[in-house]
Design an enzyme around this catalytic site. Sequence first.
Site, PDB file in Angstrom:
ATOM      1  N   ASP A  95       0.854  -1.188   0.000  1.00 25.42           N
ATOM      2  CA  ASP A  95       0.000   0.000   0.000  1.00 25.42           C
ATOM      3  C   ASP A  95       0.889   1.236   0.000  1.00 25.42           C
ATOM      4  O   ASP A  95       2.057   1.169   0.360  1.00 25.42           O
ATOM      5  CB  ASP A  95      -0.943   0.023   1.212  1.00 25.42           C
ATOM      6  CG  ASP A  95      -0.180   0.058   2.533  1.00 25.42           C
ATOM      7  OD1 ASP A  95       0.780  -0.732   2.682  1.00 25.42           O
ATOM      8  OD2 ASP A  95      -0.562   0.860   3.406  1.00 25.42           O
ATOM      9  N   GLU A 105       0.055  -0.961   5.870  1.00 27.23           N
ATOM     10  CA  GLU A 105       1.150  -0.467   6.727  1.00 27.23           C
ATOM     11  C   GLU A 105       1.058   1.041   6.877  1.00 27.23           C
ATOM     12  O   GLU A 105       1.309   1.610   7.925  1.00 27.23           O
ATOM     13  CB  GLU A 105       2.485  -0.858   6.114  1.00 27.23           C
ATOM     14  CG  GLU A 105       3.687  -0.623   7.023  1.00 27.23           C
ATOM     15  CD  GLU A 105       4.219   0.790   6.970  1.00 27.23           C
ATOM     16  OE1 GLU A 105       3.863   1.541   6.045  1.00 27.23           O
ATOM     17  OE2 GLU A 105       4.963   1.171   7.882  1.00 27.23           O
TER      18      GLU A 105
HETATM   19  C1  LIG Z   1       8.753   3.604   7.344  1.00 29.07           C
HETATM   20  C2  LIG Z   1       7.575   3.251   6.484  1.00 29.07           C
HETATM   21  N1  LIG Z   1       7.953   3.326   5.111  1.00 29.07           N
HETATM   22  C3  LIG Z   1       6.431   4.193   6.779  1.00 29.07           C
HETATM   23  O1  LIG Z   1       6.229   5.158   6.067  1.00 29.07           O
HETATM   24  N2  LIG Z   1       5.682   3.906   7.851  1.00 29.07           N
HETATM   25  C4  LIG Z   1       4.604   4.762   8.281  1.00 29.07           C
HETATM   26  C5  LIG Z   1       3.799   3.919   9.252  1.00 29.07           C
HETATM   27  C6  LIG Z   1       2.713   4.680   9.935  1.00 29.07           C
HETATM   28  C7  LIG Z   1       2.752   5.244  11.155  1.00 29.07           C
HETATM   29  N3  LIG Z   1       1.540   5.784  11.375  1.00 29.07           N
HETATM   30  C8  LIG Z   1       0.828   5.580  10.321  1.00 29.07           C
HETATM   31  N4  LIG Z   1       1.542   4.914   9.432  1.00 29.07           N
HETATM   32  C9  LIG Z   1       5.173   6.009   8.959  1.00 29.07           C
HETATM   33  O2  LIG Z   1       6.233   5.936   9.599  1.00 29.07           O
HETATM   34  O3  LIG Z   1       4.525   7.074   8.837  1.00 29.07           O
HETATM   35 ZN   LIG Z   2       5.479   5.014   4.152  1.00 24.70          ZN
HETATM   36 ZN   LIG Z   3       6.801   1.856   4.068  1.00 23.46          ZN
END
Ligand SMILES: C[C@H](N)C(=O)N[C@@H](Cc1c[nH]cn1)C(=O)O
Ligand SMILES: [Zn+2]
Ligand SMILES: [Zn+2]
Length: 494
Positions: free
Chosen positions: A110, A175
């Site tokens: 996603d 994610e």
């Molecule tokens: C590190 C990863 N690519 C990412 O973007 N994770 C998101 C996960 C997240 C946290 N809250 C909602 N989604 C992020 O770190 O923003």
């Molecule tokens: Zn991300």
């Molecule tokens: Zn990511």
Amino acid sequence: MLLNGSHGSEQRVVELFNYIDTHQDEFVQDLKDWVAVSSDSSDPLLREDLSNMVEIAAKSIRALGATVKLVNMGEEKLNDGRNIPFPKAILAELGNNSSKATVCIYGHVDVQPAKKEDGWNTDPYNMTEINGDLYGRGAADNKGPVLAWINAVKTYKSLNQEIPVNLKFIIEGVEETGSPGLEDLIKAHASFFSDVDYIVISDNLWLSRKPALTYGTRGSAYFFIEVEGGTKDLHSGTFGGIIHEAMRDLIYLLANLIDSSGHILIPGIYDDVAPLTEEERKLYEHIDFDLEEHQNNSGVNTFLYSTKEEILQHLWRYPSLTIHGIEGAFSGPGSKTVIPSKVIGKFSIRQVPNMKSSVVQKQVTKHLEDVFAKLKSPNKLTVSMIIGASPWVADVNDPQYAAARNAITKVFGVTPNMIRDGSTIPLARIFQDLTKKSVMMLPIGDADAGEHSQNEKISRSNYIQGTKLFATFFLELSKVHEELMAKNHPSVGN
Ligand SMILES: C[C@H](N)C(=O)N[C@@H](Cc1c[nH]cn1)C(=O)O
Ligand SMILES: [Zn+2]
Ligand SMILES: [Zn+2]
């Protein structure tokens, strides 16, 4: 012996790398095909493309000869009371040789929202190569790295080379909304994970041009502040001046979360932050980081801090608070003159060791209720934490890190930049806590990848060299695992 078969290990690596180099255009086309699917997970009612994307990824993994299952990730409760299923996740396995290490690869398909009119130079869903960079939403986060793992396996299969490890995949589609349902999924499929020796994640970025190994991430506590003033929106001429406007209350609450120096104003929020030890302080000296380059990559003129140590510490080991937006307020073009009846402010706190989501939730809620009480407003305040993902820190003496270091040295000719990351990958801490198994992050995203930003990209070099890195990592991990098995190391085995 696995590595001393008809091909010496060096000869095998040469064959692998030659194949990857000569098939790189195919790999780039595969990524273009994946980026073309607008698998944005942010709007629960617009996830049809996302479900298609999960099916496409499942088909690609099945084509490797893997056994693939699509498993439920539970249901999402919408504001209107409806429950809709989250997109399914992929659990796949390839190989079950008990003498080999079992590596579980995590990734997500996603993406964050993207529209050309947000300021992209190219169509975010039509991956475009410019000067060796592959521009498109998800190219770096996380479709490119997931495909690089698949490319690496495909290379072994195409060369009829034995894959040095048993492989498992867990690929999810939510994610970017904080991996809801993932913990329950891992618990429900405990038997699938029971024989996993190592989890590897490639969902991060390098910090500079130097290849990196990541051993820590921050958590994410995501909050909604809902202020409801009435049952319907009102004309600001007919009613403006005689009512307590919800938007005014919300803006005041948001303004009381963080000050202009970046200090979070929530009482007690820093109490559980791990103290900075002299041992940790020394680590920052050796990190490859170009402050000016990082600033140029960010597109902002100045940072809150002026030294490498302060910037990295406030990115990695101190909490931050970001206000993301307001739902229900007018944000379109033109000059609508309405008083919104209900508005929802959205912000998140990046948590660090030893903060706990449950404690942060209590601190945030009490602070907002205390600030709201001062307003003596008749409006209704509701504070909710919709994501509570914990920070993660690994033991860099873990054997998996030794294998990754060797692989990075073999492919890039340098020792890795040992870094942490300010962003969040919920699975890392969930898996570490539930299974006590080794979790490692092996990034291939460029430092200037622009994750979540306009013009996100992955360089062709990092995508293709990253494919070589993953192929080499399988070989290096099998060596490390064989040595551990020989010594009967306690960290190996179920
Ligand atoms: C590190 C990863 N690519 C990412 O973007 N994770 C998101 C996960 C997240 C946290 N809250 C909602 N989604 C992020 O770190 O923003
Ligand atoms: Zn991300
Ligand atoms: Zn990511």
